[in-house]
Design an enzyme around this catalytic site. Structure first.
Site, PDB file in Angstrom:
ATOM      1  N   ASN A 118     103.236 -27.572   9.871  1.00  0.00           N
ATOM      2  CA  ASN A 118     103.228 -28.636  10.882  1.00  0.00           C
ATOM      3  C   ASN A 118     101.995 -28.601  11.784  1.00  0.00           C
ATOM      4  O   ASN A 118     101.623 -29.617  12.368  1.00  0.00           O
ATOM      5  CB  ASN A 118     104.510 -28.589  11.725  1.00  0.00           C
ATOM      6  CG  ASN A 118     104.677 -27.291  12.467  1.00  0.00           C
ATOM      7  OD1 ASN A 118     104.318 -26.221  11.977  1.00  0.00           O
ATOM      8  ND2 ASN A 118     105.225 -27.357  13.666  1.00  0.00           N
ATOM      9  N   GLU A 136     108.271 -16.253  14.944  1.00  0.00           N
ATOM     10  CA  GLU A 136     108.510 -17.446  15.771  1.00  0.00           C
ATOM     11  C   GLU A 136     109.228 -18.428  14.870  1.00  0.00           C
ATOM     12  O   GLU A 136     108.647 -18.962  13.929  1.00  0.00           O
ATOM     13  CB  GLU A 136     107.183 -18.008  16.295  1.00  0.00           C
ATOM     14  CG  GLU A 136     107.381 -19.038  17.394  1.00  0.00           C
ATOM     15  CD  GLU A 136     107.461 -20.462  16.868  1.00  0.00           C
ATOM     16  OE1 GLU A 136     108.600 -21.002  16.808  1.00  0.00           O
ATOM     17  OE2 GLU A 136     106.424 -21.017  16.523  1.00  0.00           O
ATOM     18  N   CYS A 163     108.545 -27.241  16.515  1.00  0.00           N
ATOM     19  CA  CYS A 163     109.621 -26.274  16.724  1.00  0.00           C
ATOM     20  C   CYS A 163     110.163 -26.320  18.146  1.00  0.00           C
ATOM     21  O   CYS A 163     111.335 -26.052  18.382  1.00  0.00           O
ATOM     22  CB  CYS A 163     109.134 -24.874  16.382  1.00  0.00           C
ATOM     23  SG  CYS A 163     107.690 -24.335  17.334  1.00  0.00           S
TER      24      CYS A 163
END
Length: 496
Positions: A163, A261, A294
């Site tokens: 992304n 993450e 996210c």
């Protein structure tokens, strides 16, 4: 997927030549097979990319291991200068990098030009400068001095998502290289191309051979042998919870520290005393990058008394979004990354609707746009009448899909906000500073934004709680991860 023979190693993407081979030990390395990389913008085939496996992974870790002693011994000032030269190279090629990344992952071209590529360079500069100020005051114990130092840990494997490919690569690469580690970067197979350009930029900047290596391919074929290699001393991964569990299992076999993450299902709380125009703007901002962020606050939690007013303002702003070709300056939302991902996003929505959710906006792919352009486009969507324990509220969709729930009071707002297994971020809108402080203290999240979104200093710790991650990145926290901290205790003067 059946192997495709490697063809011409250089593809022309958005007018930019991109070498599709790996970068190992300071050289381009081909593979016997390749995998196709299609653009989400129009479905066009961009390149056949070298498909790495166990042999390439082993060679890359070997190169990183062999280069480690020399790079670790390189004075901090010289390491910092090399990082600044890489940043210079990124800035000099901003336009090319922006065009390639937009073609590869579908994010807005103007965002890549104005924000993402400059941030990629800033990541490197930040950690280069931070390295030169890294220090802990000596302290004394019964007359003995205690000195803390950061020793580079060894070869590191960095696994990045699709992304924000280049920005997140430099976010990991910057502190790892600054710390004195050597690295193997494994980019996401759905958007690998700017990583290859970065390898060339790093080489031109004078980074020694083997310090930065690039292995492309699928996770099971290229990623697994990388994270299973006992010579690797750090693993940093950004991606999904299931993949993190798999990586953690391999890392545990050799007690390799990991930094994860992971996903989020972040809340955006709107209290009645908030500036509702501001709150509506913050909520619409969650559609950025087609919802493939996210940190996005996908769960809108609004105080009951202002629900209707907030919703009116939100819908008015959301309907102004222009879904289309991300290369067009007028476009405000582009495609989702891949047909399989589009199906996944739509599957979440269809199941939610079947369970009783009601669409207030969108709720389906933009078929007309997809037919015209050929890409993977989904309408910005808002669903209401959703239960707290429903899939659409509990699971990360990673697309342009928000839910709307209401709360009666502060206690219920906090309960709903904390009511998932994630804890990456939270956003709250309120006009009461005391409430902001009180609620923020109760939210389970690595980052809390009050009356703002997506603002973060690179010196601040970044990461998630619960299943949103392990560890923190940013500032000195990154050096703590990529280094082995050492305490040297020296006896008082006059020893013999």
């Amino acid at each position: 997927m059946a192997p495709i023979p490697q063809q011409d190693p250089v593809a022309r993407v958005a007018g930019v030549p991109v070498d599709t081979r790996h970068w190992i030990g300071g050289e381009r390395v081909a593979s016997a097979a390749a995998f196709p990389d299609h653009s989400p913008v129009d479905g066009a085939l961009l390149a056949h990319v070298a498909r790495g496996g166990e042999a390439e992974a082993h060679a890359a870790v070997t190169a990183a291991r062999d280069a480690f002693p020399g790079w670790a011994a390189t004075p901090p000032g010289e390491r910092a200068r090399v990082l600044h030269r890489i940043a210079d190279g990124i800035e000099a090629r901003t336009e090319e990098l922006a065009r390639v990344e937009t073609a590869d992952n579908g994010a807005l071209l103007r965002s890549h030009r104005r924000g993402v590529m400059p941030r990629a360079a800033q990541n490197l500069r930040h950690f280069a400068d931070r390295l030169l100020t890294l220090n802990h005051e000596d302290f004394e114990t019964r007359g003995h001095s205690n000195h803390v130092s950061w020793d580079p840990s060894g070869p590191a494997v960095l696994i990045t998502p699709w992304n924000a490919p280049l920005m997140l690569a430099t976010w990991k690469l910057g502190p790892a290289l600054a710390a004195g580690c050597t690295v193997v970067l494994k980019p996401a197979e759905w958007a690998p191309l700017t990583a290859s350009l970065l390898a060339g930029i790093a080489h031109e900047a004078g980074l020694p051979a083997g310090v930065f290596n690039l292995v492309q391919g699928y996770g099971a074929e290229a990623g697994t042998p990388l994270v299973s290699d006992p010579r690797v001393r750090r693993i940093s991964f950004t991606g999904s919870v299931p993949t993190a569990r798999t990586i953690a299992g391999h890392a545990a076999a050799h007690l390799v520290p990991t930094s994860f993450e992971l996903g989020g299902k972040s809340p955006l709380l709107v209290f009645a005393d908030a500036d509702l125009d501001l709150a509506a703007g913050l909520a619409v901002e969650q559609y950025d990058n087609a919802g493939q962020v996210c940190l996005a606050g996908t769960r809108l939690l609004v105080e009951e008394s202002v629900r209707d007013v907030f919703l009116e303002k939100f819908l008015a702003r959301a309907r102004e979004l222009t879904l289309g070709d991300p290369r067009d300056e007028a476009t405000s939302m582009g495609p989702n990354i891949h047909p399989r991902h589009l199906e996944r996003v739509d599957g979440f929505v269809r199941r939610a609707l079947a369970a009783g959710a009601r669409p207030l906006l969108g709720g389906e792919p933009h078929t007309a746009l997809a037919e015209r352009l050929g890409g993977t486009y989904y309408l910005p969507t808002l669903l209401t009448d959703v239960a707290q324990d429903s899939e659409i509220v509990q699971e990360e969709v990673f697309g342009p899909v928000l839910t709307l729930q209401t709360f009666a009071d502060e206690e219920e707002a906090v309960r709903l906000a904390n009511g998932t297994r994630f804890g990456l971020a939270a956003t709250l809108a309120t006009g009461d500073p005391e409430r902001a402080e009180r609620v923020a203290a109760q939210l389970v999240a690595g980052t809390v934004w009050t009356n703002c979104f997506f603002v973060r200093d690179l010196s601040a710790p970044f990461g998630g709680s619960r299943e949103s991650g392990i560890g923190r990145e940013g500032g000195d926290w990154s050096f703590d991860f990529y280094c082995d901290l050492k305490t040297t205790v020296t006896a008082p003067a006059g020893w013999s």
